[in-house]
Design an enzyme around this catalytic site. Structure first.
Site, PDB file in Angstrom:
ATOM      1  N   ASP A 127     -10.869  29.542  23.631  1.00 15.59           N
ATOM      2  CA  ASP A 127     -11.139  28.110  23.491  1.00 15.59           C
ATOM      3  C   ASP A 127     -12.178  27.826  22.411  1.00 15.59           C
ATOM      4  O   ASP A 127     -12.994  28.688  22.061  1.00 15.59           O
ATOM      5  CB  ASP A 127     -11.674  27.534  24.815  1.00 15.59           C
ATOM      6  CG  ASP A 127     -10.606  27.423  25.877  1.00 15.59           C
ATOM      7  OD1 ASP A 127      -9.487  27.921  25.656  1.00 15.59           O
ATOM      8  OD2 ASP A 127     -10.892  26.848  26.948  1.00 15.59           O
ATOM      9  N   HIS A 290     -13.871  32.719  24.645  1.00 12.26           N
ATOM     10  CA  HIS A 290     -14.215  31.754  23.600  1.00 12.26           C
ATOM     11  C   HIS A 290     -14.396  32.490  22.281  1.00 12.26           C
ATOM     12  O   HIS A 290     -15.252  33.389  22.186  1.00 12.26           O
ATOM     13  CB  HIS A 290     -15.492  30.992  23.980  1.00 12.26           C
ATOM     14  CG  HIS A 290     -15.347  30.176  25.232  1.00 12.26           C
ATOM     15  ND1 HIS A 290     -15.402  30.742  26.482  1.00 12.26           N
ATOM     16  CD2 HIS A 290     -15.127  28.849  25.402  1.00 12.26           C
ATOM     17  CE1 HIS A 290     -15.219  29.793  27.397  1.00 12.26           C
ATOM     18  NE2 HIS A 290     -15.057  28.637  26.769  1.00 12.26           N
TER      19      HIS A 290
END
Length: 348
Positions: A127, A290
């Site tokens: 993300d 991430h």
């Protein structure tokens, strides 16, 4: 007494019969008068329908909601582009692009995705990127012939970067590389806001602006998205994401790498991953990471890839682990309603 006589009435004039031409002229005059009256009544009826159902009748496209343009999109188009100068991508959002629901994977409003369909497969998802460290992650994936899915935030204000910077950017090249090397690109919205706290119009803009930016780089936009902060339970949000034609993706393994962004702490994220993934290679997982984190790129990603190989797993895209063919992962905004309807007839 003499009889009182009533006064004589004047002799009435006899009416002349109208000629055929005169009758025709009168009928034409009546028609000309009636037309604007009928049009006015029809307009009032349409306005009443628009007000009563929130704009559902404005679009004369197929009646099946999943195959129709987003409900109320005309309202969105009236406010699109009102952000501060420079805050929105160049280009008109894809209000009229067909958004049919293809395949077996549920769309928004019909459930969320937390795991893979097939045992032995793992979808590594990232993300908030792309960012400086994304290229290093792509290099590591290439070494292991592994695939991943990247949920992209178009304008990451925390990082102060946009994927659509004028003249091209390193981030645009990363996105093209992802697609070229067989990874999957998904949406993480334009500016990473709490979607449940926004109005429908604001939510639409968060998704639509990201579509414009991504399409300007990879010539298509995704059908998979992960809502920021994993917030998805709001019924209005689910309805809006379904109308926009998105699969809503969560996860069943959270490495919490965002809380362990140092060389010493990243080992905790690696242990979380090891403990969650079955050692016999029989599980199926969607893993949250991430790609904007330095130690995720340097330590966690290599560790996860070696662990998956040792335990007999394959790292694949989210679409593959759900049995969804690649042609369903994206939409081409140049497609027409006629083409989309033809596909739906063939599927039916």
């Amino acid at each position: 007494m003499s009889e009182r006589r009533m006064p004589l009435l004047p002799r009435q004039r006899q009416r002349r019969k109208l000629t055929e031409w005169e009758k025709l002229g009168i009928n034409m005059l009546k028609t000309l008068i009636a037309i604007p009256i009928v049009m006015l009544i029809a307009a009032l009826v349409l306005i009443a329908c628009e007000i009563s159902d929130g704009g559902k009748h404005w679009n004369p496209k197929p009646k099946n909601p999943p195959n129709a343009t987003v409900t109320g999109m005309r309202k969105v188009s009236r406010i699109a582009g009102r952000g501060k100068l420079g805050d929105i991508p160049a280009g008109r959002p894809f209000y009229d692009t067909p958004r049919p629901h293809h395949g077996i994977v549920p769309y928004g409003g019909h459930g969320v995705i937390r795991t893979c369909l097939y045992p032995g497969q793992v979808a590594l998802t990232f993300d908030d990127g792309p960012w400086y460290w994304t290229d290093r992650i792509l290099d590591e994936l290439a070494k292991h012939d592994a695939k991943a899915t990247f949920f992209v935030t178009g304008y990451n204000k925390m990082l102060g970067r946009r994927i659509d910077e004028e003249g091209g950017s390193m981030y645009a090249e990363m996105l093209r590389r992802m697609v070229f090397e067989g990874h999957q690109v998904g949406s993480h919205t334009w500016t990473h806001q709490h979607l449940a706290n926004l109005s429908s119009e604001e939510r639409f803009n968060e998704v639509l602006y990201n579509e414009v930016a991504l399409n300007g780089i990879i010539n298509m936009f995704p059908t998979y998205m992960r809502p920021p902060f994993a917030e998805w339970r709001d019924p209005g949000l689910q309805r809006d994401l379904g109308a926009l034609g998105y699969h809503v993706v969560l996860y069943n393994v959270d490495t919490k790498d965002y809380s362990h962004n140092s060389e010493a702490e990243i080992e905790a994220a690696a242990r979380t991953f090891d403990d969650a993934v079955d050692g016999r290679g029989n599980g199926s997982y969607v893993v949250l990471c991430h790609d904007i984190r330095e130690w995720t790129a340097k330590v966690l990603v290599p560790h996860m890839l070696w662990t998956l190989e040792d335990r007999g797993y394959r790292a694949v895209t989210l679409g593959e682990c759900l049995g969804d063919p690649p042609e369903n992962w994206y939409r081409d905004p140049s497609r027409t309603w006629t083409e989309a309807e033809g596909e739906m007839e063939m599927e039916g």
